[in-house]
Design an enzyme around this catalytic site. Structure first.
Site, mmCIF file in Angstrom:
data_model
loop_
_atom_site.group_PDB
_atom_site.id
_atom_site.type_symbol
_atom_site.label_atom_id
_atom_site.label_comp_id
_atom_site.label_asym_id
_atom_site.label_seq_id
_atom_site.Cartn_x
_atom_site.Cartn_y
_atom_site.Cartn_z
ATOM 1 N N GLU A 67 5.835 -2.709 7.947
ATOM 2 C CA GLU A 67 4.739 -3.582 7.319
ATOM 3 C C GLU A 67 4.362 -4.661 7.993
ATOM 4 O O GLU A 67 4.653 -5.662 8.338
ATOM 5 C CB GLU A 67 4.420 -3.655 5.613
ATOM 6 C CG GLU A 67 2.964 -3.620 5.894
ATOM 7 C CD GLU A 67 2.644 -3.954 3.691
ATOM 8 O OE1 GLU A 67 4.037 -2.710 3.456
ATOM 9 O OE2 GLU A 67 1.740 -4.124 3.322
ATOM 10 N N LYS A 79 4.388 -4.030 -5.853
ATOM 11 C CA LYS A 79 4.618 -3.435 -4.595
ATOM 12 C C LYS A 79 4.277 -4.555 -3.591
ATOM 13 O O LYS A 79 5.532 -4.514 -2.242
ATOM 14 C CB LYS A 79 3.288 -2.648 -4.484
ATOM 15 C CG LYS A 79 3.781 -1.775 -3.666
ATOM 16 C CD LYS A 79 2.866 -2.244 -2.050
ATOM 17 C CE LYS A 79 3.627 -1.158 -0.873
ATOM 18 N NZ LYS A 79 2.903 -1.926 0.811
ATOM 19 N N ASP A 109 21.046 -1.657 -1.560
ATOM 20 C CA ASP A 109 20.005 -0.230 -1.832
ATOM 21 C C ASP A 109 18.594 -0.568 -2.245
ATOM 22 O O ASP A 109 19.016 -1.087 -3.475
ATOM 23 C CB ASP A 109 21.338 0.852 -2.972
ATOM 24 C CG ASP A 109 20.725 1.934 -3.640
ATOM 25 O OD1 ASP A 109 19.478 1.835 -3.408
ATOM 26 O OD2 ASP A 109 20.837 2.169 -4.249
ATOM 27 N N HIS A 113 -4.489 -8.586 8.095
ATOM 28 C CA HIS A 113 -3.579 -7.471 8.483
ATOM 29 C C HIS A 113 -4.628 -6.680 9.828
ATOM 30 O O HIS A 113 -3.488 -6.175 10.208
ATOM 31 C CB HIS A 113 -4.158 -6.697 7.329
ATOM 32 C CG HIS A 113 -2.908 -5.150 6.834
ATOM 33 N ND1 HIS A 113 -1.972 -5.555 7.053
ATOM 34 C CD2 HIS A 113 -3.815 -4.453 7.183
ATOM 35 C CE1 HIS A 113 -1.334 -4.393 6.943
ATOM 36 N NE2 HIS A 113 -2.507 -3.271 7.272
#
Ligand code: MEV
Length: 426
Positions: free
Chosen positions: A89, A266, A282, A380
């Site tokens: 991202e 998130k 993990d 972005h």
């Protein structure tokens, strides 16, 4: 839906796991009608050899490369750190760099609660669950000794089973007696260590409780393995009281509303998972632990907190479970993970967890700052425009030219990129 037909289109492939990655790839290529260029692309496993990849998971045919970016400007507990982040991202790495720069003078301070993992042993059909709980607690030392006998090396390194807790749990299927083994797994993430212990102790738990044992597995709600980070952003660094108050309001929103908290967290996990992945740890274990911890009160909420300190500056903090290790699993055998640990300069799992917590806070700070001011799209879009330019077929210098034109036009779309590319080429 397009259904293709072909002689080789069956997913019942006996002995697939016995083939080499190369042979498997050829078989998949024939199934999916891959062209030679795609097969050659997949056959190039980059800096993870097919032999090693084949030992890591089952039925390997290829690898998936994700960029690793370095977060600069991070000072954690007085020490400068360069943080490798593996993510697909855009803006994630830049966000951490920016947050680190804006608090570089004082940096991040961190702490951990320890390296304790929990394994659960589920006993059902226990005739007298409350008495069974006490019977099991009476066996605490015996349980600890049996668990420790599973892993003498862990005990030698200062780890081992530290405690035993027994919970009587009312469920849809009746009352269960749940044993928690609390195990210090030191520099290992510890899943293998605690699962082995849980499986080993299960017959005794069945005998002593008088019930039947089913599940014997770690809990990803690793709330005995918390990492915390704190930082202060000076009012003048963040652009004044109105920015600070907007960020505070964004935090209050996330604190109060699960819909917002999910997005807020998130963003935090954008940073956290990127370091977890770069170090071969993990990601799903850490994510499950983080979200379960965020819901521990019964209401899902923010993993971070923000306050105004006595000087009027913005004080941010984060606390979450971070079950990461330096030994075992991909961390130890993946050469890229080893290189990332070397860049980080960490020698203990605790230090790695502290750094990751700081990255999570930094990520969240930048997201809130952008959201409370210009929004995330302008930052972005610059990188996204490059991706769109590449998708449109731009190469070399064309990528920047097309991307710039897209950003300037305020329309980052593939058709606009294609038109722009055609214009440049003529
Ligand atoms: C995008 O990946 C992450 C953000 O949505 C996080 C947030 O909203 O806090 C920008």
């Amino acid at each position: 839906m397009t259904v293709r037909h072909g002689a080789n289109r069956t997913s019942r492939i006996s002995g697939f796991h016995l083939k080499s990655p190369h042979a498997r790839l050829n078989q998949v290529a024939s199934f999916a009608e891959l062209d030679p260029a795609t097969v050659a692309h997949l056959a190039n496993t980059g800096n993870l050899s097919p032999e090693l990849a084949d030992r890591m998971i089952e039925n390997v045919i290829a690898t998936m490369n994700v960029p690793i970016g370095i977060a600069t400007n991070m000072k954690i507990d007085g020490e400068d750190v360069l943080v490798p982040m593996a993510t697909e991202e855009s803006s994630v790495v830049a966000a951490v760099c920016n947050a680190g720069r804006q608090t570089y003078e004082s940096g991040f301070t961190t702490s951990v609660s320890g390296t304790l993992m929990i394994a659960q042993v589920q006993a059902v059909d226990v005739p007298d669950p409350h008495a069974a709980r006490l019977r099991l607690l009476e066996k605490r030392d015996e349980i600890k000794a049996i668990c420790d006998s599973c892993d003498p090396l862990l005990v030698k390194l200062g780890g081992g089973c530290r405690d035993v807790e027994i919970r009587v749990l009312d469920t849809l299927g009746g009352t269960m007696v749940i044993t928690h083994l609390i195990v210090d797994t030191r520099d290992a993430m510890g899943a293998n260590a605690v699962n082995t212990m849980a499986e080993k102790i299960a017959p005794q738990i069945a005998a002593w409780s008088g019930g039947r044992v089913f599940l014997r597995i770690l809990s990803n709600l690793a709330d005995r393995r918390l990492a915390r980070a704190h930082a202060v952003w000076k009012l003048e660094q963040i652009g004044g009281a109105s920015v600070r108050d907007g960020m505070l309001s964004a935090y209050h929103f996330a604190e109060a509303d699960p819909y917002r908290a999910a997005t807020h967290n998130k963003g935090i996990m954008n940073g956290i998972s990127a370091v977890v992945l770069a170090t071969g740890n993990d990601t799903r274990a850490v994510e499950a632990g983080a979200h379960a911890f965020a819901a521990r009160s019964g209401r899902y909420t923010s993993l971070t907190r923000y306050e105004i300190n006595k000087d009027g500056d913005l004080s941010g903090s984060i606390e979450l479970p971070l079950a990461v290790g330096l030994i075992g699993g991909a961390t130890k055998i993946h050469p890229t993970a080893q290189a990332c640990l070397k860049i980080l300069g960490v020698t203990t799992a605790e230090r790695l967890a502290r750094i990751i917590a700081a990255v999570g806070l930094a990520q969240n700070f930048s997201a809130l700052k952008a959201l409370a001011t210009v929004g995330v799209q302008s930052g972005h879009m610059a990188l996204h425009a490059q991706n769109v330019a590449i998708m449109a077929g731009a190469i070399g210098n064309e990528i920047d030219m097309v991307a710039r034109a897209l950003v300037e036009s305020g329309t980052v779309r593939i058709d606009v990129a294609q038109a722009e590319l055609a214009k440049i080429r003529t």
